[in-house]
Design an enzyme around this catalytic site. Structure first.
Site, mmCIF file in Angstrom:
data_model
loop_
_atom_site.group_PDB
_atom_site.id
_atom_site.type_symbol
_atom_site.label_atom_id
_atom_site.label_comp_id
_atom_site.label_asym_id
_atom_site.label_seq_id
_atom_site.Cartn_x
_atom_site.Cartn_y
_atom_site.Cartn_z
ATOM 1 N N TYR A 211 42.724 38.196 39.343
ATOM 2 C CA TYR A 211 43.241 39.482 39.803
ATOM 3 C C TYR A 211 44.240 39.218 40.922
ATOM 4 C CZ TYR A 211 39.983 42.337 37.139
ATOM 5 O OH TYR A 211 39.299 42.965 36.117
ATOM 6 N N HIS A 397 38.411 53.158 28.959
ATOM 7 C CA HIS A 397 38.428 51.692 29.009
ATOM 8 C C HIS A 397 37.036 51.083 29.008
ATOM 9 C CE1 HIS A 397 39.817 47.667 29.998
ATOM 10 N NE2 HIS A 397 38.923 47.620 30.951
#
Length: 628
Positions: A211, A397
């Site tokens: 990330y 999601h």
């Protein structure tokens, strides 16, 4: 700051009964990477008309699949013979074997032509043909299109195993067939400008899950402008690396605070993140694999610029890289491109993040298992104004084992129905979906998200987390006018080792951290699976209700009892006369004649008077080897 997946906002919540309110909405899509196979479609009440255009002088095939494979696929094959006659076969497949031609034909061939090396076929079918044995219902959930073609016609116009499409002339692509509004481009002002916020040539580490975070300012503008849309900017060659991008607005963050931040992009970890990241809590936009350009409704915009401090002064970009090959050769400059104008919209954009990451546990080898989270009335009473807010889109999601997602809406303890859903979710196709109509939420309304997983390919428990192999359950609902909200969601009591479910599972959770103790179970019997599901369904949730600056709202109670959220009945509104269903059932039971050739368009027309105008074809010997 907690990392939340890049999903977008989103839309829809249509049931089978309200598939589309717009007549003759036009859509088009290229299905293959070589741009040889194209399909367009128009909607008209309860029917859909497809036009297939393919660079071939042979047959073309288009199918509707629940999963993207041939299993349970509804398939149409057509070609134009050398003498100019046209042929169309209505078929279905039960696996990667030879499909069967439907006894009753629910597809009408409108036209077919072949010219200059291109075959073009137009056909129509109902969204729900009422043929449960041979046709799939086209709904507002994800549709997996499968396609194939061959460079020659079937010999003697008898489709057989000799007519294999070759390995490269086939594939699959996911699409929302009924979401015409999602793909429509509104009229934009003449003064549209763009700016990009991207990674700054980030050298991606040789790790499975990364990330990346960075903080960048929008253009320095004396007057407030509105962002009216965005699109992904993906570094060439990194399409398989960039999993999602999410953008947080930073309100009140000044240049002086950022001035001492010397790093140009870093990992989104506590050690790497600067103190001023606490200003960046409001999710405003995002993109995930499979998504494209997004335009907001004409009454909605995201403010930037000006000197009054009401607009976002900085944006935090978060990029999730999925690098299972552990390569260290990627350098990335992906991000989002913003479209903005000085022509201000009537309303400011807001986003409701709903769902959970930590608190998910899915046992292995299970066909259907669920997780839930809540945006409770104790929270919405704090931030939704008396006149309400208007939800206009959604983005849903999960990760790899997610199969379906539902967002239910509650008012005064009553289930109001589905606000958003996808019953055939595709991890590789995630897109912001615009609702056909806005939905007004009032203070005291509540939301529940339920994610359904299938773990038949897993050998151990799947827990929630940020890795692609872990799971999530998220929905992002975009609305207007913007309110002071960062999160309205919850996390379940099973995150604590003291939750009763661990005693029910006979686990000694001492030192295991609760959820991690589930990995001690090596043999997940049906009884243990049921015990865990019951525990997840019954455990209390803890509300997460925070402002844009990250501070929590003062709630009367932070506890949420799932009993207060009764499941609503999913009513699938169908228009199937009983005699039509009986005709389909009777035809499916009859022996199928195997020796007749396919009919030409002229022959079809002679037989089109039966079964409410649905064309009735004869059946021929089939050997259709793997459309996909």
């Amino acid at each position: 700051m907690e990392i939340w997946m890049s999903l977008l906002l989103a839309c829809c919540g249509l049931t089978l009964g309200d598939r589309t309110s717009a007549s003759s909405a036009y859509n088009e899509l290229t299905l293959d990477p070589h741009e040889k196979f194209n399909v367009s479609w128009t909607l008209d009440q309860d029917s859909i008309t497809f036009t297939v255009t393919c660079e071939t002088t042979g047959w073309v095939g288009l199918g509707f699949s629940p999963s993207g494979s041939m299993v349970d696929a509804d398939i149409i094959v057509a070609w134009v013979a050398d003498d100019g006659d046209s042929y169309l076969l209505d078929m279905y497949a039960t696996g990667n074997t030879l499909p069967t031609e439907d006894t009753l034909k629910d597809v009408t061939l409108i036209s077919a032509s072949e010219a200059n090396g291109v075959t073009k076929v137009e056909f129509r079918r109902k969204l729900d043909t009422c043929d449960e044995s041979g046709d799939n219902i086209i709904t507002s959930s994800t549709t997996h299109l499968i396609y194939a073609y061959r460079t020659s016609d079937p010999e003697n116009n008898l489709f057989s195993s000799r007519d294999y499409h070759e390995f490269t002339n086939r594939g699959t692509k996911s699409v929302y067939l009924l979401d015409s509004k999602t793909r429509s481009k509104p009229s934009l002002p003449d003064d549209i400008q763009t700016f990009d916020i991207t990674a700054r040539n980030f050298s991606v580490p040789a790790e499975d899950t990364i990330y990346y975070c960075d903080f960048q300012a929008p253009p320095d503008l004396d007057e407030v402008h509105h962002v009216v849309g965005f699109e992904p900017v993906i570094t060439e060659g990194n399409e398989g690396l960039v999993h999602h991008i999410i953008m947080y607005a930073c309100y009140g963050l000044t240049e002086e605070l950022v001035g001492n931040y010397s790093k140009i992009g870093s990992l989104c970890t506590a050690a790497e993140m600067p103190e001023f990241s606490s200003f960046c809590n409001a999710i405003v936009m995002g993109w995930a694999v499979g998504g494209g350009t997004v335009y907001y409704p004409e009454e909605v915009g995201l403010p930037i610029g000006g000197r009054n401090g009401s607009a976002a002064s900085y944006f935090q970009i978060e990029i999730h890289y999925d690098n299972p090959g552990l390569l260290d050769t990627f350098v990335d400059a992906s991000g989002l491109r913003f479209f903005y104008t000085r022509t201000l919209r009537e309303n400011e954009l807001g986003v409701i993040p709903l769902g959970l990451i930590h608190g998910i546990a899915v046992p292995p080898g299970v066909e259907k298992f669920r997780s839930e989270a809540y945006c409770d009335e104790s929270c919405t009473n704090q931030w939704i104004p008396e006149e309400g807010i208007n939800v206009f889109s959604f983005f849903l999601h999960t990760h790899l084992i997610g199969r379906a997602i539902h967002v239910e809406w509650y008012r005064d303890g009553q289930n109001m129905g589905l606000l958003a859903f996808d019953d055939s979710y595709d991890f590789n196709f995630q897109e912001m979906r615009m609702m056909e109509n806005t939905h007004k939420l009032l203070p005291g309304d509540s939301l529940k998200i339920t994610c359904y997983y299938s773990s038949d390919t897993r050998d151990n428990v799947t827990l929630g987390g940020y890795s692609t192999l872990s799971e999530m359950c998220l929905a992002f609902l975009s609305y207007y006018p913007r309110q002071d909200l960062a999160y309205c969601t919850s996390f379940p009591g099973i995150v604590f080792p003291s939750d009763p479910v661990y005693d029910a599972l006979n686990l000694n959770t001492s030192g295991t951290g609760g959820l991690a103790g589930l990995r001690k179970i090596s043999n997940w019997t049906s009884e243990l699976v049921s015990t865990l599901q019951d525990g997840i369904d019954q455990t209390f949730h803890f509300s997460k209700c925070t402002r844009e600056n990250g501070t929590p709202y003062n709630l009367s109670s932070h506890l949420i009892n799932p009993i207060g959220y009764p499941a609503g009945e999913r009513v699938e509104e169908r228009h199937c006369p009983s005699d039509m269903i009986k005709d389909h059932q009777k035809a499916a039971e009859n022996d199928v004649e195997k020796s007749k050739p396919a009919e030409t368009v002229e022959q079809q027309n002679k037989n089109s008077a039966t079964f409410n105008g649905l064309c009735f074809f004869s059946v021929l010997p089939l050997a259709f080897v793997m459309l996909y």
